[in-house]
Design a protein around this motif. Structure first.
Motif, PDB file in Angstrom:
ATOM      1  N   GLU A 212       0.822  -1.211   0.000  1.00 33.60           N
ATOM      2  CA  GLU A 212       0.000   0.000   0.000  1.00 33.60           C
ATOM      3  C   GLU A 212       0.859   1.264   0.000  1.00 33.60           C
ATOM      4  OE1 GLU A 212      -3.656  -0.034   2.261  1.00 33.60           O
ATOM      5  OE2 GLU A 212      -3.421  -2.178   2.613  1.00 33.60           O
ATOM      6  N   ASN A 213       1.989   1.211   0.680  1.00 34.04           N
ATOM      7  CA  ASN A 213       2.910   2.347   0.669  1.00 34.04           C
ATOM      8  C   ASN A 213       3.469   2.558  -0.739  1.00 34.04           C
ATOM      9  OD1 ASN A 213       4.286   4.437   2.112  1.00 34.04           O
ATOM     10  ND2 ASN A 213       6.157   3.226   2.031  1.00 34.04           N
ATOM     11  N   ALA A 214       3.788   1.449  -1.413  1.00 29.60           N
ATOM     12  CA  ALA A 214       4.305   1.536  -2.783  1.00 29.60           C
ATOM     13  C   ALA A 214       3.268   2.152  -3.717  1.00 29.60           C
ATOM     14  CB  ALA A 214       4.708   0.144  -3.274  1.00 29.60           C
ATOM     15  N   LEU A 215       2.012   1.758  -3.556  1.00 33.56           N
ATOM     16  CA  LEU A 215       0.949   2.331  -4.386  1.00 33.56           C
ATOM     17  C   LEU A 215       0.821   3.831  -4.163  1.00 33.56           C
ATOM     18  CD1 LEU A 215      -1.884  -0.345  -4.048  1.00 33.56           C
ATOM     19  CD2 LEU A 215      -0.542   0.149  -6.077  1.00 33.56           C
ATOM     20  N   LEU A 216       0.905   4.229  -2.896  1.00 40.44           N
ATOM     21  CA  LEU A 216       0.820   5.658  -2.580  1.00 40.44           C
ATOM     22  C   LEU A 216       1.996   6.428  -3.182  1.00 40.44           C
ATOM     23  CD1 LEU A 216      -0.339   6.001   1.139  1.00 40.44           C
ATOM     24  CD2 LEU A 216      -1.451   6.905  -0.893  1.00 40.44           C
ATOM     25  N   MET A 217       3.196   5.867  -3.047  1.00 41.94           N
ATOM     26  CA  MET A 217       4.377   6.524  -3.609  1.00 41.94           C
ATOM     27  C   MET A 217       4.237   6.661  -5.115  1.00 41.94           C
ATOM     28  SD  MET A 217       7.513   4.840  -1.431  1.00 41.94           S
ATOM     29  CE  MET A 217       8.802   5.933  -2.056  1.00 41.94           C
ATOM     30  N   ASP A 218       3.728   5.610  -5.747  1.00 46.81           N
ATOM     31  CA  ASP A 218       3.565   5.644  -7.202  1.00 46.81           C
ATOM     32  C   ASP A 218       2.545   6.706  -7.608  1.00 46.81           C
ATOM     33  OD1 ASP A 218       4.157   4.391  -9.852  1.00 46.81           O
ATOM     34  OD2 ASP A 218       1.997   4.064  -9.802  1.00 46.81           O
ATOM     35  N   ARG A 219       1.458   6.787  -6.845  1.00 43.93           N
ATOM     36  CA  ARG A 219       0.434   7.791  -7.164  1.00 43.93           C
ATOM     37  C   ARG A 219       0.958   9.205  -6.952  1.00 43.93           C
ATOM     38  NH1 ARG A 219      -4.864   6.283  -3.999  1.00 43.93           N
ATOM     39  NH2 ARG A 219      -5.670   8.130  -5.062  1.00 43.93           N
ATOM     40  N   CYS A 220       1.944   9.344  -6.059  1.00 45.84           N
ATOM     41  CA  CYS A 220       2.565  10.659  -5.842  1.00 45.84           C
ATOM     42  C   CYS A 220       3.701  10.902  -6.849  1.00 45.84           C
ATOM     43  CB  CYS A 220       3.107  10.762  -4.414  1.00 45.84           C
ATOM     44  SG  CYS A 220       1.809  10.747  -3.165  1.00 45.84           S
ATOM     45  N   GLU A 221       3.762  10.035  -7.869  1.00 41.56           N
ATOM     46  CA  GLU A 221       4.734  10.152  -8.963  1.00 41.56           C
ATOM     47  C   GLU A 221       6.178  10.061  -8.479  1.00 41.56           C
ATOM     48  OE1 GLU A 221       3.665  13.606 -11.258  1.00 41.56           O
ATOM     49  OE2 GLU A 221       1.841  12.640 -12.008  1.00 41.56           O
ATOM     50  N   GLU A 222       6.400   9.181  -7.521  1.00 40.35           N
ATOM     51  CA  GLU A 222       7.766   8.941  -7.054  1.00 40.35           C
ATOM     52  C   GLU A 222       8.246   7.614  -7.624  1.00 40.35           C
ATOM     53  OE1 GLU A 222       8.403   9.538  -2.866  1.00 40.35           O
ATOM     54  OE2 GLU A 222       6.766  10.985  -2.775  1.00 40.35           O
ATOM     55  N   GLY A 223       8.223   7.531  -8.945  1.00 34.76           N
ATOM     56  CA  GLY A 223       8.493   6.279  -9.648  1.00 34.76           C
ATOM     57  C   GLY A 223       9.783   5.588  -9.256  1.00 34.76           C
ATOM     58  N   GLU A 224      10.891   6.333  -9.314  1.00 29.75           N
ATOM     59  CA  GLU A 224      12.188   5.713  -9.014  1.00 29.75           C
ATOM     60  C   GLU A 224      12.315   5.422  -7.522  1.00 29.75           C
ATOM     61  OE1 GLU A 224      15.429   7.971 -10.599  1.00 29.75           O
ATOM     62  OE2 GLU A 224      14.510   8.089 -12.594  1.00 29.75           O
ATOM     63  N   ALA A 225      11.794   6.316  -6.707  1.00 24.41           N
ATOM     64  CA  ALA A 225      11.899   6.151  -5.249  1.00 24.41           C
ATOM     65  C   ALA A 225      11.172   4.898  -4.772  1.00 24.41           C
ATOM     66  CB  ALA A 225      11.350   7.379  -4.533  1.00 24.41           C
ATOM     67  N   VAL A 226      10.018   4.606  -5.393  1.00 30.87           N
ATOM     68  CA  VAL A 226       9.254   3.444  -4.939  1.00 30.87           C
ATOM     69  C   VAL A 226      10.008   2.153  -5.250  1.00 30.87           C
ATOM     70  CG1 VAL A 226       7.797   3.202  -7.015  1.00 30.87           C
ATOM     71  CG2 VAL A 226       6.981   2.345  -4.869  1.00 30.87           C
ATOM     72  N   ILE A 227      10.668   2.101  -6.406  1.00 25.68           N
ATOM     73  CA  ILE A 227      11.451   0.907  -6.744  1.00 25.68           C
ATOM     74  C   ILE A 227      12.624   0.756  -5.773  1.00 25.68           C
ATOM     75  CG2 ILE A 227      12.886  -0.198  -8.510  1.00 25.68           C
ATOM     76  CD1 ILE A 227       9.899  -0.335  -9.151  1.00 25.68           C
ATOM     77  N   ARG A 228      13.272   1.879  -5.445  1.00 25.45           N
ATOM     78  CA  ARG A 228      14.387   1.827  -4.471  1.00 25.45           C
ATOM     79  C   ARG A 228      13.889   1.347  -3.108  1.00 25.45           C
ATOM     80  NH1 ARG A 228      15.946   6.803  -6.698  1.00 25.45           N
ATOM     81  NH2 ARG A 228      15.107   7.935  -4.902  1.00 25.45           N
ATOM     82  N   ARG A 229      12.706   1.842  -2.713  1.00 23.80           N
ATOM     83  CA  ARG A 229      12.130   1.462  -1.407  1.00 23.80           C
ATOM     84  C   ARG A 229      11.898  -0.043  -1.360  1.00 23.80           C
ATOM     85  NH1 ARG A 229      11.282   0.178   2.641  1.00 23.80           N
ATOM     86  NH2 ARG A 229      10.041   0.900   4.410  1.00 23.80           N
ATOM     87  N   LEU A 230      11.352  -0.586  -2.447  1.00 22.23           N
ATOM     88  CA  LEU A 230      11.069  -2.023  -2.509  1.00 22.23           C
ATOM     89  C   LEU A 230      12.352  -2.836  -2.619  1.00 22.23           C
ATOM     90  CD1 LEU A 230       7.955  -1.875  -4.848  1.00 22.23           C
ATOM     91  CD2 LEU A 230       7.959  -2.554  -2.437  1.00 22.23           C
ATOM     92  N   GLN A 231      13.337  -2.299  -3.342  1.00 21.35           N
ATOM     93  CA  GLN A 231      14.623  -2.994  -3.451  1.00 21.35           C
ATOM     94  C   GLN A 231      15.269  -3.115  -2.069  1.00 21.35           C
ATOM     95  OE1 GLN A 231      15.998  -4.467  -6.330  1.00 21.35           O
ATOM     96  NE2 GLN A 231      17.322  -5.343  -4.744  1.00 21.35           N
ATOM     97  N   GLY A 232      15.117  -2.064  -1.253  1.00 20.15           N
ATOM     98  CA  GLY A 232      15.645  -2.110   0.113  1.00 20.15           C
ATOM     99  C   GLY A 232      15.004  -3.228   0.921  1.00 20.15           C
ATOM    100  N   ALA A 233      13.690  -3.391   0.769  1.00 18.73           N
ATOM    101  CA  ALA A 233      12.984  -4.465   1.478  1.00 18.73           C
ATOM    102  C   ALA A 233      13.420  -5.826   0.947  1.00 18.73           C
ATOM    103  CB  ALA A 233      11.473  -4.296   1.312  1.00 18.73           C
ATOM    104  N   LEU A 234      13.610  -5.908  -0.381  1.00 18.42           N
ATOM    105  CA  LEU A 234      14.065  -7.173  -0.979  1.00 18.42           C
ATOM    106  C   LEU A 234      15.449  -7.544  -0.456  1.00 18.42           C
ATOM    107  CD1 LEU A 234      13.548  -9.457  -3.001  1.00 18.42           C
ATOM    108  CD2 LEU A 234      14.480  -7.989  -4.798  1.00 18.42           C
ATOM    109  N   ASP A 235      16.326  -6.558  -0.338  1.00 21.01           N
ATOM    110  CA  ASP A 235      17.679  -6.808   0.194  1.00 21.01           C
ATOM    111  C   ASP A 235      17.600  -7.382   1.613  1.00 21.01           C
ATOM    112  OD1 ASP A 235      18.707  -5.836  -2.150  1.00 21.01           O
ATOM    113  OD2 ASP A 235      19.218  -3.854  -1.349  1.00 21.01           O
ATOM    114  N   ILE A 236      16.705  -6.809   2.438  1.00 18.39           N
ATOM    115  CA  ILE A 236      16.537  -7.308   3.811  1.00 18.39           C
ATOM    116  C   ILE A 236      16.077  -8.768   3.790  1.00 18.39           C
ATOM    117  CG2 ILE A 236      15.114  -7.109   5.905  1.00 18.39           C
ATOM    118  CD1 ILE A 236      15.076  -4.040   5.397  1.00 18.39           C
TER     119      ILE A 236
END
Length: 217
Positions: free
Chosen positions: A92-116
């Motif tokens: 849901e956070n990713a969807l919100l970030m995407d709707r706020c047009e933070e395209g690259e930031a949302v992928i980085r945010r998810l990549q951080g979670a994937l790394d964990i």
């Protein structure tokens, strides 16, 4: 980290009946569309039962629906501090970030979670994050990338029905109906119970009217 309780919070924490009354009142306010009143009650419930994550989810969703996307994101981030791999909060956070047009930031945010997830060798959680990443790729119009991501996930675990469902949805939207039918057939074969995928999509995506009633196809 917790502040000292106010007398009201202390009362609620030790009084189960008061909590039940608040829950009933909350339901009433939500049904009547009294969002601001509902938010006040949810904040009380969060204070009284900080361990019940569902109140925070409800608060974030309501904040988002009343036009306070940044406040909603702050609440999701608070949930993710306690549980960095919470599927719902990440999604849901990713969807919100995407709707706020933070395209690259949302992928980085998810990549951080994937790394964990990968560092902690949490295979299921890593797959979950990759599913979210594929969904975001689709929302960002990287359709072929999304389809490829779902195909990889299916190859790695052919018994996971979620990638088939999501691919079926994408093919439906692209009017590739034969391919959609194949994917939905595979999804039905693997998933005698539908609630898991529906939970994955309904909360956020159906509210955004992205998929409409395509699931019936």
């Amino acid at each position: 980290m917790q502040n000292q309780s106010t007398p009201l919070q202390a009362f609620l924490e030790s009084n189960a009946e008061a909590i039940e009354s608040l829950k009933s009142l909350l339901q009433q306010k939500l049904e009547n569309g009294q969002d601001e009143e509902a938010l006040k009650i949810i904040k009380l419930l969060v204070s009284a039962q900080p361990e019940v994550t569902e109140w925070k989810f409800l608060m974030a969703r309501l904040l988002n629906e009343t036009g306070r996307a940044q406040d909603a994101r702050n609440v999701f981030e608070e949930i993710l501090v306690a549980n960095p791999l919470s599927f719902e909060a990440l999604f849901e956070n990713a969807l919100l970030m995407d709707r706020c047009e933070e395209g690259e930031a949302v992928i980085r945010r998810l990549q951080g979670a994937l790394d964990i997830a990968e560092e902690e060798n949490k295979v299921k959680e890593a797959r979950d994050v990759r599913l979210i990443m594929a969904q975001i790729q689709f929302l960002q119009k990287n359709v072929e990338e999304a389809v490829k991501s779902y195909q990889e996930l299916s190859k790695e675990d052919p018994k996971d029905f979620r990638p088939y469902f999501c691919r079926g949805m994408i093919y439906s939207l692209l009017d590739r109906n034969e391919e959609a039918k194949e994917q939905f057939a595979k999804y039905r074969e693997l998933s005698p119970k539908k609630f898991e995928v529906e939970g994955y999509l309904r909360t956020s995506l159906s509210r955004m009217k992205l998929f409409g009633s395509n699931e019936k196809n």
